[in-house]
Scaffold this motif. Structure first.
Motif, PDB file in Angstrom:
ATOM      1  N   LYS A 132       1.201  -1.095  -0.091  1.00  0.00           N
ATOM      2  CA  LYS A 132      -0.554  -0.090  -0.087  1.00  0.00           C
ATOM      3  C   LYS A 132       1.240   1.179  -0.087  1.00  0.00           C
ATOM      4  CE  LYS A 132      -2.061  -0.863   3.330  1.00  0.00           C
ATOM      5  NZ  LYS A 132      -4.421  -0.361   3.920  1.00  0.00           N
ATOM      6  N   SER A 133       2.038   1.058   0.186  1.00  0.00           N
ATOM      7  CA  SER A 133       2.661   2.295   0.948  1.00  0.00           C
ATOM      8  C   SER A 133       3.068   2.613  -0.639  1.00  0.00           C
ATOM      9  CB  SER A 133       4.029   2.047   1.242  1.00  0.00           C
ATOM     10  OG  SER A 133       5.147   0.848   0.844  1.00  0.00           O
ATOM     11  N   ALA A 134       3.583   1.743  -1.444  1.00  0.00           N
ATOM     12  CA  ALA A 134       3.921   2.150  -2.814  1.00  0.00           C
ATOM     13  C   ALA A 134       2.672   2.811  -4.004  1.00  0.00           C
ATOM     14  CB  ALA A 134       4.242   0.084  -4.254  1.00  0.00           C
ATOM     15  N   ILE A 135       2.127   2.097  -3.311  1.00  0.00           N
ATOM     16  CA  ILE A 135       0.228   3.069  -3.964  1.00  0.00           C
ATOM     17  C   ILE A 135       0.441   4.522  -3.999  1.00  0.00           C
ATOM     18  CG2 ILE A 135      -1.972   3.072  -4.302  1.00  0.00           C
ATOM     19  CD1 ILE A 135      -1.887   0.247  -4.256  1.00  0.00           C
ATOM     20  N   TYR A 136       0.347   4.788  -2.408  1.00  0.00           N
ATOM     21  CA  TYR A 136       0.251   5.734  -1.892  1.00  0.00           C
ATOM     22  C   TYR A 136       1.609   7.043  -1.906  1.00  0.00           C
ATOM     23  CZ  TYR A 136      -2.618   4.274   1.160  1.00  0.00           C
ATOM     24  OH  TYR A 136      -4.684   3.836   2.040  1.00  0.00           O
ATOM     25  N   HIS A 137       2.732   6.247  -2.483  1.00  0.00           N
ATOM     26  CA  HIS A 137       3.628   7.300  -3.701  1.00  0.00           C
ATOM     27  C   HIS A 137       3.509   8.504  -4.171  1.00  0.00           C
ATOM     28  CE1 HIS A 137       7.863   8.447  -3.709  1.00  0.00           C
ATOM     29  NE2 HIS A 137       7.487   8.153  -5.274  1.00  0.00           N
ATOM     30  N   HIS A 138       2.111   7.426  -5.425  1.00  0.00           N
ATOM     31  CA  HIS A 138       1.938   7.932  -6.416  1.00  0.00           C
ATOM     32  C   HIS A 138       0.359   8.961  -5.824  1.00  0.00           C
ATOM     33  CE1 HIS A 138       5.920   7.775  -8.910  1.00  0.00           C
ATOM     34  NE2 HIS A 138       5.575   7.301  -8.219  1.00  0.00           N
ATOM     35  N   ILE A 139      -0.147   7.915  -5.633  1.00  0.00           N
ATOM     36  CA  ILE A 139      -1.799   8.194  -5.205  1.00  0.00           C
ATOM     37  C   ILE A 139      -2.038   8.327  -3.761  1.00  0.00           C
ATOM     38  CG2 ILE A 139      -4.078   6.665  -5.376  1.00  0.00           C
ATOM     39  CD1 ILE A 139      -3.075   7.686  -8.652  1.00  0.00           C
ATOM     40  N   THR A 140      -2.663   9.310  -3.168  1.00  0.00           N
ATOM     41  CA  THR A 140      -3.201   9.942  -2.345  1.00  0.00           C
ATOM     42  C   THR A 140      -4.544   8.356  -1.417  1.00  0.00           C
ATOM     43  OG1 THR A 140      -4.173  11.738  -3.073  1.00  0.00           O
ATOM     44  CG2 THR A 140      -1.836  12.233  -2.521  1.00  0.00           C
ATOM     45  N   SER A 141      -4.747   8.619  -2.140  1.00  0.00           N
ATOM     46  CA  SER A 141      -6.737   8.469  -2.204  1.00  0.00           C
ATOM     47  C   SER A 141      -7.706   7.325  -3.551  1.00  0.00           C
ATOM     48  CB  SER A 141      -7.305   8.879  -1.177  1.00  0.00           C
ATOM     49  OG  SER A 141      -7.565  10.377  -2.459  1.00  0.00           O
ATOM     50  N   LYS A 142      -8.700   6.499  -2.626  1.00  0.00           N
ATOM     51  CA  LYS A 142      -9.107   6.316  -4.182  1.00  0.00           C
ATOM     52  C   LYS A 142      -9.962   7.674  -4.839  1.00  0.00           C
ATOM     53  CE  LYS A 142     -12.338   3.143  -1.926  1.00  0.00           C
ATOM     54  NZ  LYS A 142     -13.404   2.330  -2.332  1.00  0.00           N
ATOM     55  N   GLU A 143     -10.329   8.405  -3.974  1.00  0.00           N
ATOM     56  CA  GLU A 143     -10.851   9.423  -4.599  1.00  0.00           C
ATOM     57  C   GLU A 143     -10.017  10.159  -5.826  1.00  0.00           C
ATOM     58  OE1 GLU A 143     -11.809  12.790  -1.848  1.00  0.00           O
ATOM     59  OE2 GLU A 143     -14.502  11.275  -1.211  1.00  0.00           O
ATOM     60  N   GLU A 144      -8.760  10.380  -5.350  1.00  0.00           N
ATOM     61  CA  GLU A 144      -7.655  10.895  -6.749  1.00  0.00           C
ATOM     62  C   GLU A 144      -7.714  10.161  -7.716  1.00  0.00           C
ATOM     63  OE1 GLU A 144      -3.118  11.759  -7.172  1.00  0.00           O
ATOM     64  OE2 GLU A 144      -4.005  11.012  -5.260  1.00  0.00           O
ATOM     65  N   ILE A 145      -8.538   9.317  -8.032  1.00  0.00           N
ATOM     66  CA  ILE A 145      -8.098   8.093  -8.780  1.00  0.00           C
ATOM     67  C   ILE A 145      -9.506   8.702  -9.750  1.00  0.00           C
ATOM     68  CG2 ILE A 145      -8.560   5.047  -9.452  1.00  0.00           C
ATOM     69  CD1 ILE A 145      -6.375   5.344  -6.893  1.00  0.00           C
ATOM     70  N   MET A 146     -10.093   8.287  -8.500  1.00  0.00           N
ATOM     71  CA  MET A 146     -11.920   8.072  -9.286  1.00  0.00           C
ATOM     72  C   MET A 146     -11.751   9.165 -10.409  1.00  0.00           C
ATOM     73  SD  MET A 146     -15.572   8.991  -7.633  1.00  0.00           S
ATOM     74  CE  MET A 146     -14.935  10.334  -6.550  1.00  0.00           C
ATOM     75  N   GLY A 201     -23.254  10.068  -6.604  1.00  0.00           N
ATOM     76  CA  GLY A 201     -22.823  11.508  -5.478  1.00  0.00           C
ATOM     77  C   GLY A 201     -23.573  11.142  -4.203  1.00  0.00           C
ATOM     78  N   ASN A 202     -22.617  10.650  -3.934  1.00  0.00           N
ATOM     79  CA  ASN A 202     -22.629   9.849  -2.127  1.00  0.00           C
ATOM     80  C   ASN A 202     -22.001  10.166  -1.614  1.00  0.00           C
ATOM     81  OD1 ASN A 202     -24.436   7.853  -2.379  1.00  0.00           O
ATOM     82  ND2 ASN A 202     -22.565   6.586  -3.174  1.00  0.00           N
ATOM     83  N   THR A 203     -20.441  11.299  -2.241  1.00  0.00           N
ATOM     84  CA  THR A 203     -19.756  12.199  -1.880  1.00  0.00           C
ATOM     85  C   THR A 203     -19.823  13.806  -1.958  1.00  0.00           C
ATOM     86  OG1 THR A 203     -17.825  11.469  -2.401  1.00  0.00           O
ATOM     87  CG2 THR A 203     -18.042  10.771  -1.135  1.00  0.00           C
ATOM     88  N   GLU A 204     -19.027  14.589  -1.681  1.00  0.00           N
ATOM     89  CA  GLU A 204     -19.337  15.476  -2.442  1.00  0.00           C
ATOM     90  C   GLU A 204     -18.068  16.295  -3.214  1.00  0.00           C
ATOM     91  OE1 GLU A 204     -20.068  19.231  -1.772  1.00  0.00           O
ATOM     92  OE2 GLU A 204     -21.655  17.593  -0.449  1.00  0.00           O
ATOM     93  N   VAL A 205     -17.375  15.550  -4.007  1.00  0.00           N
ATOM     94  CA  VAL A 205     -16.924  14.816  -4.760  1.00  0.00           C
ATOM     95  C   VAL A 205     -17.048  14.200  -6.062  1.00  0.00           C
ATOM     96  CG1 VAL A 205     -14.823  14.560  -6.327  1.00  0.00           C
ATOM     97  CG2 VAL A 205     -14.574  14.947  -3.845  1.00  0.00           C
ATOM     98  N   GLU A 206     -17.938  13.538  -5.672  1.00  0.00           N
ATOM     99  CA  GLU A 206     -19.288  12.362  -6.307  1.00  0.00           C
ATOM    100  C   GLU A 206     -20.070  13.950  -6.798  1.00  0.00           C
ATOM    101  OE1 GLU A 206     -20.455   8.849  -5.967  1.00  0.00           O
ATOM    102  OE2 GLU A 206     -18.536   8.906  -4.363  1.00  0.00           O
ATOM    103  N   LYS A 207     -20.378  14.529  -6.160  1.00  0.00           N
ATOM    104  CA  LYS A 207     -21.511  16.263  -6.461  1.00  0.00           C
ATOM    105  C   LYS A 207     -21.153  16.907  -7.369  1.00  0.00           C
ATOM    106  CE  LYS A 207     -23.964  15.263  -2.565  1.00  0.00           C
ATOM    107  NZ  LYS A 207     -24.358  15.903  -1.108  1.00  0.00           N
ATOM    108  N   GLN A 208     -19.412  17.002  -7.466  1.00  0.00           N
ATOM    109  CA  GLN A 208     -19.011  17.847  -8.109  1.00  0.00           C
ATOM    110  C   GLN A 208     -18.622  17.284  -9.683  1.00  0.00           C
ATOM    111  OE1 GLN A 208     -15.696  18.829  -6.282  1.00  0.00           O
ATOM    112  NE2 GLN A 208     -16.741  20.279  -4.441  1.00  0.00           N
TER     113      GLN A 208
END
Length: 203
Positions: free
Chosen positions: A52-66, A121-128
Motif C-alpha cells: 500500500k505504501s508503494a501506491i501511496y507514493h503516487h496516489i493519495t486516495s481512491k477519490e484521487e483515482i476517481m 453522488g454519495n460524496t461531495e467530490v462525486e456531486k461535483q
C-alpha cells in the motif's frame, strides 16, 4: 513485490513496475468490476502485487483515482462540445458533431466513462463530478433546441427528453461495444447521428 515507477514499463528492468497511469487504469477496472465502495486501497495493492505504501507514493486516495479517471472522460466530452460549438455549419451540423464525437469518446474510453456513469453522488467530490456531467447534458439540450428552431428536429418534442434519450443510447455503448468487433469506433461515430435523425424506418 513489484514497485510503482514513474518510468514506462518498457524502460524498467527486471520485474516490471507500474506507472501512476497504470495504477489508475487498473484501479478503474477494479471499481467497475467490484464497485467503487467495495474496492479498498488494500485490495488494489493485492491486485497490483505491491505494498500500500508503494501506491501511496503516487496516489493519495481512491477519490484521487476517481477524479483523475472521470476528469479524462469529462474533458474529452467537453472538447467534443466545444468543437461542435465552433463549427461554421448550421444547428443540425453542430448536433450531429456532438452526437458523433460523444460516441467516439465512449468507444475509446469505455472504462473511464463507465465509472463516470455509475457515480451516484454519495460524496461531495462525486456531486461535483455529476454537476459537470449535467453541464454536458445541458449543452446537448441546447444543441437540440437550436436544431428545433431551424426545423431540423420536430418542435413538438421536448428538447430535454430528446437530449437525454440520445445520451442514453450513446451511454449504452459502454455495455456492449467491443473494439475488436465488426464496426470501428469511427464507423459507429458516423452511424449514431444518422440513427438518431433517421431511425430504422425505411420511409
Amino acid at each position: 513485490m513489484s514497485q510503482i515507477s514513474t518510468a514506462t514499463p518498457s524502460t524498467t528492468r527486471g520485474r516490471p513496475g507500474y506507472t501512476r497511469e497504470d495504477v489508475i487504469r487498473i484501479a478503474v477496472n477494479q471499481f467497475n468490476t467490484h464497485g467503487y465502495e467495495a474496492t479498498s486501497m488494500g485490495s488494489l495493492a493485492t491486485t497490483l502485487g505491491v505494498t500500500k505504501s508503494a501506491i501511496y507514493h503516487h496516489i493519495t486516495s481512491k477519490e484521487e483515482i476517481m477524479v483523475a479517471a472521470t476528469d479524462q472522460a469529462l474533458e474529452s466530452l467537453f472538447d467534443v462540445i466545444d468543437s461542435a460549438q465552433e463549427l461554421d455549419g448550421n444547428a443540425k451540423d453542430r448536433l450531429t458533431a456532438a452526437i458523433g464525437g460523444a460516441t467516439l469518446v465512449l468507444c475509446e474510453n469505455p472504462e473511464n466513462v463507465t465509472l463516470l456513469l455509475r457515480l451516484r453522488g454519495n460524496t461531495e467530490v462525486e456531486k461535483q463530478i455529476l454537476e459537470r456531467r449535467r453541464a454536458i447534458t445541458r449543452k446537448l439540450i441546447q444543441f437540440v433546441a437550436d436544431a428545433q428552431a431551424e426545423g431540423a428536429v420536430h418542435s413538438d418534442l421536448d428538447a430535454g427528453m430528446v437530449a437525454r434519450l440520445t445520451f442514453g443510447m450513446i451511454n449504452s455503448i459502454v455495455e456492449w461495444y467491443r473494439p475488436d468487433g465488426s464496426t470501428s469506433p469511427e464507423e459507429l461515430s458516423k452511424l449514431m447521428p444518422d440513427f438518431v435523425f433517421k431511425g430504422i424506418s425505411t420511409h
